[in-house]
Scaffold this active site. Sequence first.
Site, mmCIF file in Angstrom:
data_model
loop_
_atom_site.group_PDB
_atom_site.id
_atom_site.type_symbol
_atom_site.label_atom_id
_atom_site.label_comp_id
_atom_site.label_asym_id
_atom_site.label_seq_id
_atom_site.Cartn_x
_atom_site.Cartn_y
_atom_site.Cartn_z
ATOM 1 C CE LYS A 1 -4.970 -6.549 10.941
ATOM 2 N NZ LYS A 1 -4.530 -6.384 12.319
ATOM 3 C CG ASP A 2 -0.365 -7.866 8.763
ATOM 4 O OD1 ASP A 2 0.459 -7.031 9.101
ATOM 5 O OD2 ASP A 2 -1.060 -8.500 9.573
ATOM 6 C CG ASP A 3 -4.026 -5.047 3.699
ATOM 7 O OD1 ASP A 3 -4.836 -5.488 4.544
ATOM 8 O OD2 ASP A 3 -3.862 -3.849 3.492
ATOM 9 C CG ASP B 1 -1.747 1.187 1.427
ATOM 10 O OD1 ASP B 1 -1.572 2.170 0.678
ATOM 11 O OD2 ASP B 1 -2.610 1.160 2.329
ATOM 12 C CE1 TYR C 1 -3.414 -1.667 11.929
ATOM 13 C CE2 TYR C 1 -3.823 0.676 11.634
ATOM 14 C CZ TYR C 1 -4.043 -0.637 11.260
ATOM 15 O OH TYR C 1 -4.875 -0.907 10.211
ATOM 16 N N GLY D 1 18.658 -5.808 0.742
ATOM 17 C CA GLY D 1 18.830 -7.199 0.344
ATOM 18 C C GLY D 1 17.574 -8.000 0.096
ATOM 19 C CG ASN D 2 14.429 -10.979 1.497
ATOM 20 O OD1 ASN D 2 13.255 -10.617 1.476
ATOM 21 N ND2 ASN D 2 14.791 -12.242 1.318
ATOM 22 C CD GLN E 1 -7.831 -28.200 -12.222
ATOM 23 O OE1 GLN E 1 -8.654 -27.456 -11.731
ATOM 24 N NE2 GLN E 1 -8.125 -29.465 -12.494
ATOM 25 C CE1 TYR F 1 -4.915 9.766 5.701
ATOM 26 C CE2 TYR F 1 -5.067 7.392 5.454
ATOM 27 C CZ TYR F 1 -4.979 8.512 6.250
ATOM 28 O OH TYR F 1 -4.937 8.361 7.600
HETATM 29 P P1 13P Z 1 -4.793 -0.601 5.080
HETATM 30 O O1 13P Z 1 -3.835 -1.423 5.885
HETATM 31 O O2 13P Z 1 -5.402 -1.349 3.963
HETATM 32 O O3 13P Z 1 -4.136 0.678 4.648
HETATM 33 O O4 13P Z 1 -6.030 -0.225 6.013
HETATM 34 C C1 13P Z 1 -5.797 0.548 7.112
HETATM 35 C C2 13P Z 1 -7.000 0.801 7.946
HETATM 36 O O5 13P Z 1 -6.900 0.691 9.133
HETATM 37 C C3 13P Z 1 -8.265 1.220 7.361
HETATM 38 O O6 13P Z 1 -9.240 1.500 8.342
HETATM 39 P P1 13P Z 2 -12.679 -30.988 -17.145
HETATM 40 O O1 13P Z 2 -13.156 -32.340 -17.588
HETATM 41 O O2 13P Z 2 -13.545 -29.849 -17.633
HETATM 42 O O3 13P Z 2 -11.208 -30.776 -17.396
HETATM 43 O O4 13P Z 2 -12.820 -30.940 -15.521
HETATM 44 C C1 13P Z 2 -12.108 -31.805 -14.740
HETATM 45 C C2 13P Z 2 -12.293 -31.589 -13.295
HETATM 46 O O5 13P Z 2 -12.090 -32.475 -12.523
HETATM 47 C C3 13P Z 2 -12.703 -30.285 -12.753
HETATM 48 O O6 13P Z 2 -12.921 -30.356 -11.362
HETATM 49 MG MG MG Z 3 -4.035 2.063 3.302
HETATM 50 MG MG MG Z 4 -4.506 -2.235 2.312
#
Ligand code: 13P
Ligand code: 13P
Ligand code: MG
Ligand code: MG
Length: 372
Positions: free
Chosen positions: A234-236, A11, A231, A103-104, A244, A90
């Site tokens: 949210k983690d979303d 976000d 806070y 790095g990550n 299959q 916002y």
């Molecule tokens: P987000 O984490 O999606 O930004 O939502 C924050 C929030 O508290 C909305 O009320």
């Molecule tokens: P199809 O025969 O349409 O591939 O569907 C197979 C199946 O198991 C779907 O849940």
């Molecule tokens: Mg937000």
């Molecule tokens: Mg969000």
Amino acid sequence: MKVTISVIKADIGSIGGHIKPSEALVDAVRDFVAAKKGDLVIDYFIGTTGDDIAILVTHTKGVNNRQIHKMGWDAFKTATDEVAKPQGLYGAGQDLLVDAFSGNVKGMGPAVAEMSIEERPNEPFVFFAADKTDPGAYNLPLYLGFADPMYCAGLMLSPKMFKGFKFRIMDVNYTKGDKSIDLNTPEELYDIAALLRDNQRFVVESIWSRETGAQAAAVSTTRLHNIAGKYTGKDDPVMLVRVQGEFPATGEVLAPFEKCHLVAGFMRGSHTGPLTPSKLYTDISYFDGPPVVTGAAFCVHHGILTEPADVFANPFWDAVRTKAAAKAVYIREQGFFGAAMLGMNELEYGGIVEKLKKLDARFKIRETKKKK
Ligand code: 13P
Ligand code: 13P
Ligand code: MG
Ligand code: MG
């Protein structure tokens, strides 16, 4: 061919409160990622769910790759600086919790889910993104979709699934490292249930086929309040699920979302609300919610993605959404009381702690007569 599918979601600002990102903001993220196609990434998809933007890319660099994570971070940082801030959106840069990339991207704010897979000749998967909730929201649908024959008929009907699945479950309260446990279905089903019921703490991180050892699902497990210590939104969470063959059918993975089960994250991340299966690009409204989940199904071949199929667009889900709305209103009827608001363990990162501290100082203790 070995391919990695990575989703990095954040976000970085939205219109009119926590509603939806602006078109210019999404375009800025898309332009940044598009410039990497054919170079760092094979293909990409940019999705939005509520106020979150998700970057899905395919590549050959494996999971936790520095270049891929840096690309995601830089895309969000650039779009924040060049669009979200100038537009006065916002919460501009809301989920970019640190100043510089190191790095990550895990632990820096954005949610990440990725899988390195040996592509099957046909490789269908679903990318889920949820807004106004936390990663534990996926516990119930994953449990039912992978371990309960009432939802996953393949456990009875498809020999490649008879052995069951391995669930890797993370204790997200542990912040010194990644603490996880591997449990197998069907033998350890009740142990899995005992953990997953506490979905604020124990979160499915990944699922693996016991028949082939291949990974079936990957979930982002970040808890933002564990990173920021307060806070910050949210983690979303985002999630990738292969379907299959040795995995559940798409419809078996989707079926549990019909419950619209109650999850954490409604209004200010502090209330309980129904997880509402919604169309791609759905925005946020009632009481900063209700919590929404979207699903984009793809096939991928040599890393090239098809266009997305919107898994909750079928008219069946309109009836489900009507049920979700009724559940949302039902729980909202009791406002902040009891089950409608989250427990103190979740609220302790918010302002109510200061209020309670001040009030605590004003409590008076009446002396009770001591018995002789
Ligand atoms: P987000 O984490 O999606 O930004 O939502 C924050 C929030 O508290 C909305 O009320
Ligand atoms: P199809 O025969 O349409 O591939 O569907 C197979 C199946 O198991 C779907 O849940
Ligand atoms: Mg937000
Ligand atoms: Mg969000």
